[in-house]
Design a protein around this motif. Sequence first.
Motif, mmCIF file in Angstrom:
data_model
loop_
_atom_site.group_PDB
_atom_site.id
_atom_site.type_symbol
_atom_site.label_atom_id
_atom_site.label_comp_id
_atom_site.label_asym_id
_atom_site.label_seq_id
_atom_site.Cartn_x
_atom_site.Cartn_y
_atom_site.Cartn_z
ATOM 1 N N TYR A 408 8.304 -0.351 -0.015
ATOM 2 C CA TYR A 408 7.248 0.073 -0.926
ATOM 3 C C TYR A 408 5.884 -0.328 -0.379
ATOM 4 C CZ TYR A 408 11.132 0.820 -4.024
ATOM 5 O OH TYR A 408 12.310 1.264 -4.556
ATOM 6 N N VAL A 417 6.799 -2.875 -8.849
ATOM 7 C CA VAL A 417 7.021 -1.550 -8.282
ATOM 8 C C VAL A 417 7.260 -0.610 -9.461
ATOM 9 C CG1 VAL A 417 8.489 -0.110 -6.824
ATOM 10 C CG2 VAL A 417 8.025 -2.486 -6.173
ATOM 11 N N GLU A 421 6.643 5.136 -7.906
ATOM 12 C CA GLU A 421 6.827 4.824 -6.486
ATOM 13 C C GLU A 421 8.303 4.598 -6.168
ATOM 14 O OE1 GLU A 421 5.025 2.416 -2.718
ATOM 15 O OE2 GLU A 421 4.481 1.707 -4.709
#
Length: 473
Positions: A408, A417, A421
């Motif tokens: 990521y 996160v 994403e």
Amino acid sequence: MGSSTGAEGLAPHAAVLPIPTLGHITPFLHLSRALASRGFVITFINTEGNHRDLKDIVSQEESFGSGGSIRFETVPGVQTSEADFTAPETRPMFFEALMAMQGPVESLLVRSMARDDDLVPPVSCFISDMLFPWSTEVPRRIGIPEVKFWVASASCVLLYSSYPQMLEKGDIPVQDFSMDKSIEYVRGLSPLPVWSLPRVFAFRDDPSFTRRYERLKNIPQNSWFLANTFEELEGGALEAVRDYIPRIIPIGPAFLSSPSMKNASLWKEDNECLAWLNEQEEGSVLYIAFGSIATLSLEQAKEIAAGLEELQRPFLWGIRPKSVPGMEPEFLEPFKERVRSFGRVITWAPQREVLQHASIGGFFTHCGWNSVLESMAAGVPMICHPCVAEQNLNCKLVVEDWKIGLRYSNVGSGKLVVRDEFQKVVKKLMEDDNGIAQYMRSNAKKLSEEARKAVCVGGSSYQNLENFILSLK
């Protein structure tokens, strides 16, 4: 007392002691089996609680009789399945528990040295986890050779060994892990982005880091230092490490040396998930697991769950007890019901079998070294979500050096996160519209072949282990 190694008619007898966590116990068990198959008698020392949890593998190994044998002894100590040692406030307790094991272990070794038994010879060497603070002094006092077994990467050894150089140049302590900067002077490692450094590099006086560095720095030049890696994977790092530890010997991946050994597990494995995988299309399933110690925040787990639910792609998610503090059944059970047509949530998976299953297309992992090696050996590319210890470094190796995984944008920052994403990266790994996934799978397959060759007769790790045994004898 002297060593009985090599005495006429006596089999070599190694006492083996891992740190009492599953990520260390597992490779130590595989090393023990590899040595036992070459004629060693093994005394595997475990804590009483972990020994009870490992009853299945204990039963299997006590009946294993090819060449040598594995015996199990216990000492008081922590029970990994009942404790969380990732939080800063609990780490001192874990260290104190390791220190408390010294007396019982030394007494056990002394008794083994004094044994007068035709079937079990006296202990002739001590193979211990490097993380025990006293693992050098005890065998010296008893008078038997010591062997260290490092269960992580050679790159990690090199990183810790380079600590004084990084401190001198002012690159640590790290003030901001999100900064756009790389460290380019550590021989044997490609440029290291700041995000790839372990979190303890932010604290100059962190006790756990200081202890680990001091133990690496003080390893005697003539000590054997086995490592759970292989030359073809980390040749450059191994060459550089030998400046610090001349007798480092890569003998991994350890689990490939004993493929018939059961999975070491402190929790009951859900083998029914294998039947569910049989019903899925080839390469379609995302496997999600975060090992035996790493934890996720409840907020992060809910973002992953929401992303999976919206994607509606097949997934298998192992959520072990206490791995998501605060996760209530009122959230988890309805989620499992909503995704049951395409996903499965279990407590603990038979990971090696899962990764080798044809339906698995990717592994969303915390990047523990055992998981990295198992995924690599299965030829499965990864999505990296490092959590603790050296897992940021492992993520960097997977993504940038070996090119068998994705990460990521905010990896290493400690930030959430978000589901958008998460979904973006999952699609990139699992959908092959741009060829990236196929490229990573191709790289993983090549490394899988190299890993398997390394432990086969004539391979680098196989021969290294043979040479070590000859030297020990």
